[in-house]
Structure formats: structure tokens, C-alpha cells
Design an enzyme around this catalytic site. Sequence first.
Site, PDB file in Angstrom:
ATOM      1  N   GLY A 180       0.768  -1.235   0.000  1.00  0.00           N
ATOM      2  CA  GLY A 180       0.000   0.000   0.000  1.00  0.00           C
ATOM      3  C   GLY A 180       0.797   1.282   0.000  1.00  0.00           C
ATOM      4  O   GLY A 180       0.296   2.320   0.427  1.00  0.00           O
ATOM      5  N   SER A 181       2.028   1.252  -0.549  1.00  0.00           N
ATOM      6  CA  SER A 181       2.799   2.501  -0.545  1.00  0.00           C
ATOM      7  C   SER A 181       2.190   3.540  -1.496  1.00  0.00           C
ATOM      8  O   SER A 181       2.268   4.746  -1.229  1.00  0.00           O
ATOM      9  CB  SER A 181       4.269   2.244  -0.882  1.00  0.00           C
ATOM     10  OG  SER A 181       4.436   1.938  -2.238  1.00  0.00           O
ATOM     11  N   ASN A 182       1.585   3.094  -2.580  1.00  0.00           N
ATOM     12  CA  ASN A 182       0.919   4.063  -3.457  1.00  0.00           C
ATOM     13  C   ASN A 182      -0.338   4.631  -2.819  1.00  0.00           C
ATOM     14  O   ASN A 182      -0.633   5.826  -2.965  1.00  0.00           O
ATOM     15  CB  ASN A 182       0.603   3.424  -4.815  1.00  0.00           C
ATOM     16  CG  ASN A 182       1.798   3.454  -5.744  1.00  0.00           C
ATOM     17  OD1 ASN A 182       2.179   4.510  -6.235  1.00  0.00           O
ATOM     18  ND2 ASN A 182       2.419   2.298  -5.942  1.00  0.00           N
ATOM     19  N   ASN A 224      -5.044   2.997 -12.938  1.00  0.00           N
ATOM     20  CA  ASN A 224      -4.083   2.001 -12.465  1.00  0.00           C
ATOM     21  C   ASN A 224      -2.689   2.591 -12.557  1.00  0.00           C
ATOM     22  O   ASN A 224      -2.416   3.436 -13.403  1.00  0.00           O
ATOM     23  CB  ASN A 224      -4.162   0.739 -13.337  1.00  0.00           C
ATOM     24  CG  ASN A 224      -3.231  -0.364 -12.856  1.00  0.00           C
ATOM     25  OD1 ASN A 224      -3.145  -0.625 -11.653  1.00  0.00           O
ATOM     26  ND2 ASN A 224      -2.529  -1.006 -13.772  1.00  0.00           N
ATOM     27  N   MET A 238      -4.074  -6.689  -7.419  1.00  0.00           N
ATOM     28  CA  MET A 238      -3.533  -7.767  -8.243  1.00  0.00           C
ATOM     29  C   MET A 238      -4.598  -8.666  -8.865  1.00  0.00           C
ATOM     30  O   MET A 238      -4.366  -9.847  -9.086  1.00  0.00           O
ATOM     31  CB  MET A 238      -2.560  -8.613  -7.394  1.00  0.00           C
ATOM     32  CG  MET A 238      -1.430  -7.818  -6.784  1.00  0.00           C
ATOM     33  SD  MET A 238      -0.446  -6.944  -8.022  1.00  0.00           S
ATOM     34  CE  MET A 238       0.510  -8.306  -8.676  1.00  0.00           C
ATOM     35  N   ARG A 239      -5.773  -8.114  -9.140  1.00  0.00           N
ATOM     36  CA  ARG A 239      -6.810  -8.876  -9.846  1.00  0.00           C
ATOM     37  C   ARG A 239      -7.160  -8.154 -11.148  1.00  0.00           C
ATOM     38  O   ARG A 239      -7.269  -6.921 -11.150  1.00  0.00           O
ATOM     39  CB  ARG A 239      -8.099  -8.997  -9.012  1.00  0.00           C
ATOM     40  CG  ARG A 239      -7.932  -9.514  -7.606  1.00  0.00           C
ATOM     41  CD  ARG A 239      -7.431 -10.926  -7.534  1.00  0.00           C
ATOM     42  NE  ARG A 239      -8.282 -11.897  -8.212  1.00  0.00           N
ATOM     43  CZ  ARG A 239      -7.914 -13.153  -8.449  1.00  0.00           C
ATOM     44  NH1 ARG A 239      -6.714 -13.562  -8.102  1.00  0.00           N
ATOM     45  NH2 ARG A 239      -8.733 -13.976  -9.055  1.00  0.00           N
ATOM     46  N   HIS A 271       1.327   1.337 -12.942  1.00  0.00           N
ATOM     47  CA  HIS A 271       2.096   0.151 -13.349  1.00  0.00           C
ATOM     48  C   HIS A 271       3.577   0.529 -13.439  1.00  0.00           C
ATOM     49  O   HIS A 271       3.911   1.584 -13.986  1.00  0.00           O
ATOM     50  CB  HIS A 271       1.591  -0.368 -14.701  1.00  0.00           C
ATOM     51  CG  HIS A 271       2.317  -1.592 -15.145  1.00  0.00           C
ATOM     52  ND1 HIS A 271       2.070  -2.844 -14.606  1.00  0.00           N
ATOM     53  CD2 HIS A 271       3.309  -1.775 -16.058  1.00  0.00           C
ATOM     54  CE1 HIS A 271       2.868  -3.731 -15.174  1.00  0.00           C
ATOM     55  NE2 HIS A 271       3.631  -3.104 -16.051  1.00  0.00           N
ATOM     56  N   GLU A 290       6.410   6.663  -8.996  1.00  0.00           N
ATOM     57  CA  GLU A 290       4.998   6.267  -8.856  1.00  0.00           C
ATOM     58  C   GLU A 290       4.300   7.167  -7.837  1.00  0.00           C
ATOM     59  O   GLU A 290       3.174   7.625  -8.056  1.00  0.00           O
ATOM     60  CB  GLU A 290       4.896   4.809  -8.389  1.00  0.00           C
ATOM     61  CG  GLU A 290       5.369   3.794  -9.400  1.00  0.00           C
ATOM     62  CD  GLU A 290       5.124   2.367  -8.930  1.00  0.00           C
ATOM     63  OE1 GLU A 290       4.089   2.087  -8.323  1.00  0.00           O
ATOM     64  OE2 GLU A 290       6.005   1.514  -9.181  1.00  0.00           O
TER      65      GLU A 290
HETATM   66  C1  GRF Z   1       3.551  -0.883  -7.520  1.00  0.00           C
HETATM   67  O1  GRF Z   1       4.822  -1.091  -8.079  1.00  0.00           O
HETATM   68  C2  GRF Z   1       2.529  -0.659  -8.594  1.00  0.00           C
HETATM   69  O2  GRF Z   1       3.051   0.011  -9.694  1.00  0.00           O
HETATM   70  C3  GRF Z   1       2.152  -2.062  -8.960  1.00  0.00           C
HETATM   71  O3  GRF Z   1       2.139  -2.769  -7.760  1.00  0.00           O
HETATM   72  C4  GRF Z   1       3.020  -2.140  -6.838  1.00  0.00           C
HETATM   73  C5  GRF Z   1       2.216  -1.824  -5.620  1.00  0.00           C
HETATM   74  O4  GRF Z   1       2.993  -1.323  -4.572  1.00  0.00           O
HETATM   75  N1  GRF Z   1       0.888  -2.090  -9.651  1.00  0.00           N
HETATM   76  P1  GRF Z   1       2.288  -0.689  -3.294  1.00  0.00           P
HETATM   77  O5  GRF Z   1       1.360  -1.763  -2.723  1.00  0.00           O
HETATM   78  O6  GRF Z   1       1.536   0.524  -3.736  1.00  0.00           O
HETATM   79  O7  GRF Z   1       3.407  -0.376  -2.361  1.00  0.00           O
END
Ligand code: GRF
Length: 210
Positions: A21-23, A116, A99-100, A118, A183
Site C-alpha cells: 500500500g505505498s501508493n 491504475n 492484483m486482480r 504500473h 509512482e
Molecule cells: C507498484 O509497483 C505498482 O506500480 C504495482 O504494484 C506495486 C504496488 O505497490 N501495480 P504498493 O502496494 O503501492 O506499495
Amino acid sequence: MVAEPTIPTNRNVGVLVSGRGSNFRSLLDAKARGDLDANFTVVISNNPSAGAKAHAEEFGIPWVVIDHRTFASRQAFEEELVAQLRAHDVSVVVLAGFMRVLSSTFLDAYGGLTLNIHPSLLPAFPGLNAQKQAIEAGVRVSGCTVHLVDSGVDTGPIIDQAVVAVPNDDTVEALSARILVQEHRLLPRALGWVLDGRVTIQDQVVALDA
Ligand code: GRF
């Protein structure tokens, strides 16, 4: 195909996560800094033990687990996703390490209003282990992409990208860390553009009202 309209009716955002969940955290931090005007009304995880839960608790965001393994079909799982998002009055959805793959059951409700992130320069290296794919391909640059979600895997109109160099001696871990910095910068900004109604689609390409 991403359906229009892509103009949200309010600033309520639902975040879908599967892992650390860092994003998601970068969105919460951007809002706390005053850099993002968004209401995070729910975060939904398909993984009961996702690290993202700690960020939700710290910021007081409602945390909902919808474990895909407990549903008989993809359709039933997505119907529950949509029901929860609607129950929280969500108009824009962010996939932040979710991841789905999502199908028409979800996209009929939130297509055109789902982002999304990526970790590659799409359309290069979609799918899993994008950073490893980049290193193995010997590319000199990689990066990250924020895009609108369609029924493909990491396809859909691109909103924004950032580039990082890939030196000769790079590792998956080092490249992933450098991409992640980008990101965390890109995703909040792109979400703000979508919430402001600045992201529209023309012939399946994003037109950004700058
Ligand atoms: C990130 O690298 C994102 O680009 C990809 O999955 C990873 C998720 O990382 N889709 P986080 O859970 O947000 O730390």
C-alpha cells in the site's frame, strides 16, 4: 475500449489494494500536504493481511476486505466490489497495487473512471514482474505509467508516465525502488487531474486539459 464519460460526479475516491500500500499511502500523504483534493471514502483489499491496512487505520479510512477466494466466480467478486464502492458513494477508483484483473462486471460500473499505476513504460512490459522484464530486456530506460483501466492487462489510455534510467549493473530491487519514487509522485497528480474533470478520451487516447 474505455467508455465515456470520464467526468466524475463528485470527489469521492475508492482505492483497491492487495499488498503493502505505498501508493495508497502516497495519496493520503498528498491530501495531507494539501496537494490533492480528494475524499477517500473506502479502501478495499482482496487480501486480508495486506500491509495497506495500517495506512487506512492511521488515516481513519474505512477498510473493507473482499477476499476473491471466497467467491464462486469473478463476476460475483466484482459485483461485491461494485456494491461496496457504491455504498461508499465512490465515483473514481484507483487500483494501487491491486492484483486482480477486472472484467465487464466492474467496468460497466466504473470504466472510464478507474486508474491504475504500473511500474513500466507501457505498452512495454505489462503484467507481473515488470521491473525484472525491463532488466532482462536490456532496456536503457524504464519507468511507470498511470492509465485508465480497460478489460486488458495493463492496457487502457495512458494519462501520465515518468522515466528512470536503467544502468548496466541495475538490479530488480534498485530499479523497483527508483521507479516507486516516481509512482508516488505521478499517481496523486493524475488522480487530481481525473477528479478535476481534465482527463477525457478521444479515439481511446487521453486528451489532458492542461
Ligand atoms: C507498484 O509497483 C505498482 O506500480 C504495482 O504494484 C506495486 C504496488 O505497490 N501495480 P504498493 O502496494 O503501492 O506499495
